[in-house]
Design an enzyme around this catalytic site. Structure first.
Site, mmCIF file in Angstrom:
data_model
loop_
_atom_site.group_PDB
_atom_site.id
_atom_site.type_symbol
_atom_site.label_atom_id
_atom_site.label_comp_id
_atom_site.label_asym_id
_atom_site.label_seq_id
_atom_site.Cartn_x
_atom_site.Cartn_y
_atom_site.Cartn_z
ATOM 1 C CG HIS A 267 65.725 9.515 64.077
ATOM 2 N ND1 HIS A 267 66.135 10.655 64.728
ATOM 3 C CD2 HIS A 267 64.962 9.942 63.034
ATOM 4 C CE1 HIS A 267 65.622 11.723 64.128
ATOM 5 N NE2 HIS A 267 64.908 11.314 63.090
ATOM 6 C CG HIS B 141 66.633 9.487 70.222
ATOM 7 N ND1 HIS B 141 66.414 9.304 71.576
ATOM 8 C CD2 HIS B 141 66.982 8.277 69.742
ATOM 9 C CE1 HIS B 141 66.620 8.033 71.879
ATOM 10 N NE2 HIS B 141 66.962 7.389 70.769
ATOM 11 C CG HIS C 219 68.068 12.354 73.646
ATOM 12 N ND1 HIS C 219 66.878 12.348 72.955
ATOM 13 C CD2 HIS C 219 68.552 13.612 73.578
ATOM 14 C CE1 HIS C 219 66.654 13.581 72.501
ATOM 15 N NE2 HIS C 219 67.662 14.363 72.863
ATOM 16 C CG ASN D 97 66.578 13.616 56.403
ATOM 17 O OD1 ASN D 97 67.203 13.516 55.354
ATOM 18 N ND2 ASN D 97 65.269 13.471 56.477
ATOM 19 C CB CYS E 229 63.347 12.698 73.278
ATOM 20 S SG CYS E 229 63.719 11.675 71.858
HETATM 21 P P1 H2U Z 1 63.122 13.032 60.763
HETATM 22 O O1 H2U Z 1 63.680 13.599 61.994
HETATM 23 O O2 H2U Z 1 64.200 12.599 59.768
HETATM 24 O O3 H2U Z 1 62.074 13.911 60.160
HETATM 25 O O4 H2U Z 1 62.384 11.643 61.157
HETATM 26 C C1 H2U Z 1 61.538 11.533 62.240
HETATM 27 C C2 H2U Z 1 60.261 10.859 61.805
HETATM 28 O O5 H2U Z 1 59.553 10.479 62.982
HETATM 29 C C3 H2U Z 1 59.342 11.765 61.010
HETATM 30 O O6 H2U Z 1 59.155 11.218 59.722
HETATM 31 C C4 H2U Z 1 58.188 10.581 62.735
HETATM 32 C C5 H2U Z 1 58.019 11.767 61.812
HETATM 33 O O7 H2U Z 1 56.909 11.595 60.981
HETATM 34 N N1 H2U Z 1 57.466 10.700 64.018
HETATM 35 C C6 H2U Z 1 56.639 9.666 64.439
HETATM 36 O O8 H2U Z 1 56.474 8.676 63.711
HETATM 37 N N2 H2U Z 1 56.010 9.760 65.660
HETATM 38 C C7 H2U Z 1 56.117 10.833 66.486
HETATM 39 O O9 H2U Z 1 55.567 10.822 67.567
HETATM 40 C C8 H2U Z 1 56.900 12.009 66.062
HETATM 41 C C9 H2U Z 1 57.660 11.893 64.791
HETATM 42 ZN ZN ZN Z 2 65.619 10.739 72.892
#
Ligand code: H2U
Ligand code: ZN
Length: 336
Positions: A164, A162, A111, A151, A49
Site C-alpha cells: 500500500h 500488505h 497480502h 513507506n 490484516c
Molecule cells: P503506513 O503503513 O505507511 O503507516 O500506512 C498505513 C495507514 O493506514 C496509516 O496512515 C492507516 C494508518 O493511519 N490505517 C487506517 O486508515 N485504518 C486502519 O484500520 C489501520 C491503519
Molecule cells: Zn493484507
C-alpha cells in the site's frame, strides 16, 4: 568529468542544500551483501490484516471484497477536513490552518504481493490510480498540493506488509514541494531549459550515475544524493504532473518502476525498505512551466539487509554526509 576522490561537498540544486562526500573513507571495495534476512512466507490473505479484502479496519469499518486496487480515506488522518484554529502571526510564533484529505491506496488484494512482483496490468492500474486520484483531489477547492508516497518496510515506519501507499492532499504546499517550486523556477528563468532537463542531458552523456533507462524514463543516483542508494525517476520529457503522461509513457513508467524495485530487492537480497514518492506541480504554482515532475526513492540501507545509514550527529546538526559516492552506488545498482 572524473570523480572527485577526496572530501568535497555537492549542491542539491532542488533544495539548495549541501551534501558532504568523503570518498576516501570508502576503504574497501564493494563486497555485496553480508548477511541474508529470512524472507517472510508470502501469503495471499491474512485474517489479521486491516488492509486485506473483507477485513475489519479501525472504527468498525469493513473493507469490501475488492479485487486489484482499493482506495479509502485514512481512518487516522494526519490532516482533517476542517480545522479552523485561531491562527498565530507574531514575529517568531506563527501558525496556520491546515486542511485536506489523507487516503490509503492498497495496490493489490494479495497480502504478500509487492510492486516488485505485481503483474504488468496491476502496475498499470497503480499508475492510473495515482493519476486519477491526483486529478480528483487537486481539483477540490481547498487543495493546493497532492502528495503521493509509499513507506515500505518496518524500518521506514510502515505499519503493515500488505502492499500500500498513501496520498495526502493539503490546503498548503509542504516544505519539500515549496522549495522545489522555487528552485526549479529560478533555474528555468536563468537557463534555456528546466533544471531536470539539464540534469538528464548531462547524465546521458556522462553515463556515470545512470541505473536504468528506457524510451521515456531515466533512473539515476543523483549527483547530490544524500541517502546511500537514493535514486531519482525522471521523465525524459518535461511534464508538470503525471497526468500529462500518454499511454506509452505510463506503460514504460510501469516497467522501469518494477525494474528498479527488482534491482533494489536484489542489491541486499531483501525486500528493500524505502520511502518514495512523487513531486508534481502544486495547483497554483506561478512556475508551472519550470516544473519537471519526478519521483524520489530514499532507501536507508547502506551495506546489507540489516546495516542502515543513520542520519544522526553531523547530519542532524550540520549537513548530510556520505562515504559511498553516488557514482559507486549507481554502479552497484547497475550491476546487481
Ligand atoms: P503506513 O503503513 O505507511 O503507516 O500506512 C498505513 C495507514 O493506514 C496509516 O496512515 C492507516 C494508518 O493511519 N490505517 C487506517 O486508515 N485504518 C486502519 O484500520 C489501520 C491503519
Ligand atoms: Zn493484507
Amino acid at each position: 568529468m572524473s570523480s572527485l576522490t577526496t572530501t568535497h561537498s555537492r549542491l542539491n540544486p532542488l533544495t539548495k542544500e549541501w551534501v558532504l562526500v568523503s570518498p576516501q573513507r570508502m576503504k574497501r571495495p564493494w563486497q555485496g551483501q553480508v548477511e541474508k534476512r529470512e524472507a517472510a512466507e508470502k501469503i495471499d490473505y491474512d485474517p489479521k490484516c486491516y488492509l486485506c479484502p473483507g477485513n475489519k479496519r479501525a472504527n468498525n469499518k469493513n473493507n469490501p471484497q475488492y479485487e486489484g486496487i482499493f482506495v479509502f480515506e485514512n481512518d487516522f488522518p494526519a490532516i482533517m477536513k476542517l480545522s479552523e484554529n485561531e491562527i498565530e502571526n507574531h514575529a517568531w510564533k506563527q501558525a496556520r490552518n491546515e486542511s485536506g484529505t489523507c487516503k490509503v491506496i492498497c495496490y493489490s488484494d494479495k497480502h504478500g504481493e509487492t510492486l516488485s512482483d505485481i503483474s504488468e496490468i496491476g502496475m498499470q492500474s497503480v499508475i492510473s490510480t495515482w493519476i486519477s486520484e491526483f486529478d480528483t483531489l487537486i481539483a477540490k477547492e481547498n487543495i493546493q498540493n497532492v502528495q503521493i508516497f509509499e513507506n515500505r518496510g518496518e524500518v521506514m515506519g510502515c505499519s503493515n506488509p500488505h502492499p500500500h501507499g498513501q496520498i495526502w492532499a493539503t490546503s498548503n504546499i509542504p516544505n519539500e514541494v515549496a522549495i522545489e517550486d522555487k528552485t526549479q523556477a529560478e533555474y528555468y528563468k536563468n537557463n534555456t531549459c528546466s533544471l531536470l532537463e539539464d540534469v538528464i542531458k548531462y547524465e546521458l552523456n556522462a553515463k556515470e550515475r545512470i541505473v536504468l533507462s528506457n524510451e521515456h524514463w531515466l533512473v539515476i543516483v543523483p549527483y547530490w544524493a544524500m541517502w546511500p542508494y537514493e535514486t531519482l525517476v525522471l521523465p525524459r520529457r518535461k511534464i508538470a504532473t503525471l497526468s500529462e503522461c500518454g499511454e506509452s509513457e505510463q506503460k514504460s513508467l510501469g516497467s522501469i518502476w518494477q525494474e528498479l524495485l527488482k534491482k533494489y530487492d536484489k542489491l541486499f537480497d531483501t525486500t528493500m525498505p524505502f520511502s518514495c514518492g512523487w513531486h508534481q506541480a502544486p495547483k497554483t504554482s506561478a512556475n508551472r512551466d519550470a516544473w519537471h515532475a519526478h519521483a524520489h526513492f530514499y532507501p536507508p540501507l547502506l551495506r546489507s539487509a540489516t546495516v542502515k545509514k543513520f542520519m544522526v550527529g553531523y547530519e542532524m546538526l550540520g549537513s548530510p554526509q556520505r562515504d559511498l559516492t553516488p557514482e559507486v552506488a549507481a554502479n552497484n545498482l547497475l550491476n546487481c
